[in-house]
Design an enzyme around this catalytic site. Structure first.
Site, mmCIF file in Angstrom:
data_model
loop_
_atom_site.group_PDB
_atom_site.id
_atom_site.type_symbol
_atom_site.label_atom_id
_atom_site.label_comp_id
_atom_site.label_asym_id
_atom_site.label_seq_id
_atom_site.Cartn_x
_atom_site.Cartn_y
_atom_site.Cartn_z
ATOM 1 N N SER A 1 51.807 100.631 49.675
ATOM 2 C CA SER A 1 51.976 99.094 49.107
ATOM 3 C C SER A 1 52.667 98.447 50.589
ATOM 4 O O SER A 1 53.419 97.362 49.755
ATOM 5 C CB SER A 1 52.481 98.982 48.072
ATOM 6 O OG SER A 1 51.811 99.557 46.294
ATOM 7 N N HIS B 1 79.580 89.569 60.151
ATOM 8 C CA HIS B 1 79.584 90.340 58.601
ATOM 9 C C HIS B 1 77.497 90.694 58.840
ATOM 10 O O HIS B 1 76.947 90.135 59.453
ATOM 11 C CB HIS B 1 79.603 89.233 57.511
ATOM 12 C CG HIS B 1 78.720 90.722 56.191
ATOM 13 N ND1 HIS B 1 79.704 91.789 55.610
ATOM 14 C CD2 HIS B 1 77.916 90.748 55.481
ATOM 15 C CE1 HIS B 1 79.060 92.207 54.712
ATOM 16 N NE2 HIS B 1 78.484 91.110 55.050
ATOM 17 N N SER C 1 75.137 93.033 56.807
ATOM 18 C CA SER C 1 74.253 94.297 55.968
ATOM 19 C C SER C 1 72.903 94.156 55.486
ATOM 20 O O SER C 1 71.942 93.335 55.928
ATOM 21 C CB SER C 1 75.379 93.587 54.302
ATOM 22 O OG SER C 1 74.610 92.584 54.090
ATOM 23 N N ARG D 1 70.775 96.343 50.437
ATOM 24 C CA ARG D 1 70.637 97.373 49.932
ATOM 25 C C ARG D 1 71.357 98.103 48.414
ATOM 26 O O ARG D 1 72.878 97.578 49.091
ATOM 27 C CB ARG D 1 70.278 98.599 49.886
ATOM 28 C CG ARG D 1 69.069 98.181 51.070
ATOM 29 C CD ARG D 1 67.562 97.620 51.047
ATOM 30 N NE ARG D 1 66.932 98.640 50.167
ATOM 31 C CZ ARG D 1 66.082 99.953 50.948
ATOM 32 N NH1 ARG D 1 65.952 99.622 52.294
ATOM 33 N NH2 ARG D 1 65.720 101.269 50.193
ATOM 34 N N SER E 1 72.897 100.923 50.783
ATOM 35 C CA SER E 1 73.291 100.141 50.926
ATOM 36 C C SER E 1 74.233 100.511 52.318
ATOM 37 O O SER E 1 75.613 101.610 52.653
ATOM 38 C CB SER E 1 74.673 99.959 50.222
ATOM 39 O OG SER E 1 75.630 98.680 50.649
ATOM 40 N N ASP F 1 80.636 101.433 52.730
ATOM 41 C CA ASP F 1 79.233 102.141 52.678
ATOM 42 C C ASP F 1 78.638 102.903 54.045
ATOM 43 O O ASP F 1 78.149 104.025 54.275
ATOM 44 C CB ASP F 1 77.991 101.065 52.765
ATOM 45 C CG ASP F 1 77.831 100.051 51.454
ATOM 46 O OD1 ASP F 1 78.327 100.885 50.381
ATOM 47 O OD2 ASP F 1 77.758 99.048 51.811
#
Length: 366
Positions: free
Chosen positions: A192, A232, A234, A237, A242, A278
């Site tokens: 998908s 920053h 990121s 997630r 993450s 993370d």
């Protein structure tokens, strides 16, 4: 017999006639010199409307100063071209180092390059993991992505008028910027067509245009601009996928000549608590800074750059990216774009997995 009064009248008339002739000749010479200067603008920058306009403005400013000043400047047409090149070089036009450039909060400009490419990776990261975020889920990725980047900035404050009189800094602007990279598995119809990753980067930048007093040799190593920024990054997630980090950086920019520019940016990662980190080893792979060397051709229709990162450790983990932009049409912004990147950190989720990615498509801005 002429009397003294008549002689004075004849002398005065002769002097006035002579002075008028001198003034008319000076005006004719000045007009001719101005025409030559304008002709220089037309011929030297025939393929670049923006630089041609800057050249016309420069001629207008010179001749507004008066015939004597204009004659001095117009006698050196090469100096006019050099002045325009200095005001329209990559760093000057990218960061508006000219304090007189007028910008508004609503004037969005490209920050990094905006592009969309069909990309191929030789080593997609099927099982992304980090020391603090173990993972066993196999994503079974396709080697092909539709990769795009959106990167914009806007001036928040023009601080140039607030600068005290000094010989070092001639412009100061505060910018707000946002960059987003996305990797879309558009060719994976069986899954998908999921989004492999997004990287979000808000940024705040103080940009200073610097002077080199008198251009003595000892100041040649001094940058033409300095950027002090905080960013920053990121991927938004949830665990275990993450990834995020924040940095403070100081970026120097050198306009090496009319065609080459260099940007060098060391950074310092802002520490995070152990439970929230993370990717505690990200500096091992992403290093402590980057450098970008850029080349523009004379007509500003082609540009190429190389970006380098390295961790400066014995294990020598790094990253290199080559990209080329070519403007075949009369459009000022749309270009063909090709990129080749290899090493660690092609995306934030892939910070600790090396891969080589090639992409070709279109870019907007520079």
């Amino acid at each position: 017999m002429l009397n003294l009064s008549n002689l004075r009248i004849v002398f005065l008339r002769s002097f006035i006639f002579f002075a008028c002739c001198v003034v008319l000749q000076a005006k004719a010479a000045t007009t001719s010199e101005m025409q030559n200067a304008l002709r220089t603008c037309q011929t030297e920058f025939s393929d670049d409307a923006s630089r041609r306009l800057v050249c016309f403005d420069e001629v207008a400013q010179q001749y507004a100063s008066g015939p004597a000043v204009a004659a001095i400047h117009s006698s050196k047409q090469a100096a006019l071209v050099k002045t325009v090149d200095a005001k329209t070089g990559y760093l000057a036009r990218k960061w508006h180092l000219n304090a007189q450039d007028e910008l508004h909060f609503t004037d969005l400009e490209s920050h990094q390059l905006n592009y969309i490419v069909a990309a191929y990776s030789n080593n997609p990261n099927d099982v992304p993991t980090s020391p603090s975020r173990p993972n066993t889920q196999d994503r079974d990725l396709n080697n092909n992505d539709l990769h795009f980047q959106i990167s914009l900035k806007t001036q928040l404050l023009n601080l140039s008028d607030w600068l005290p009189e000094n010989q070092w800094v001639h412009s100061a602007r505060l910018w707000g910027a946002y960059t987003q990279q996305s990797f879309w598995q558009v060719y994976s119809a069986s899954q998908s067509r999921p989004m492999r990753d997004h990287n979000y980067s808000p940024e705040l930048i103080l940009s200073l245009g610097l002077n080199k007093p008198g251009e003595p040799k000892q100041w040649t190593v001094m940058p033409d601009m300095l950027n002090l920024g905080v960013v920053h990054e990121s991927n938004g997630r949830s665990e275990p996928l993450s990834r995020s980090w924040s940095r403070v950086y100081l970026q120097g920019g050198w306009q090496l000549n009319d065609r080459y520019s260099l940007l060098f940016r060391p950074w310092w990662r802002i520490p995070e608590s152990k439970s929230n980190d993370d990717n505690p080893d990200i500096s091992k792979y992403m290093g402590y800074g980057d450098a970008v060397l850029r080349w523009d051709n004379e007509a500003n229709t082609t540009a190429a750059s190389v970006t380098l990162r390295n961790n400066l450790r014995s294990d020598n983990k790094g990253y290199v990216k080559f990209d080329v932009q070519y403007k075949p049409l009369k459009s000022e912004s749309v270009r063909f774009y090709a990129m080749l990147a290899s090493g660690y950190g092609v995306s934030l989720l892939d910070y600790n997995q090396a891969q080589t990615m090639f992409g070709i498509g279109f870019a907007i801005g520079e």
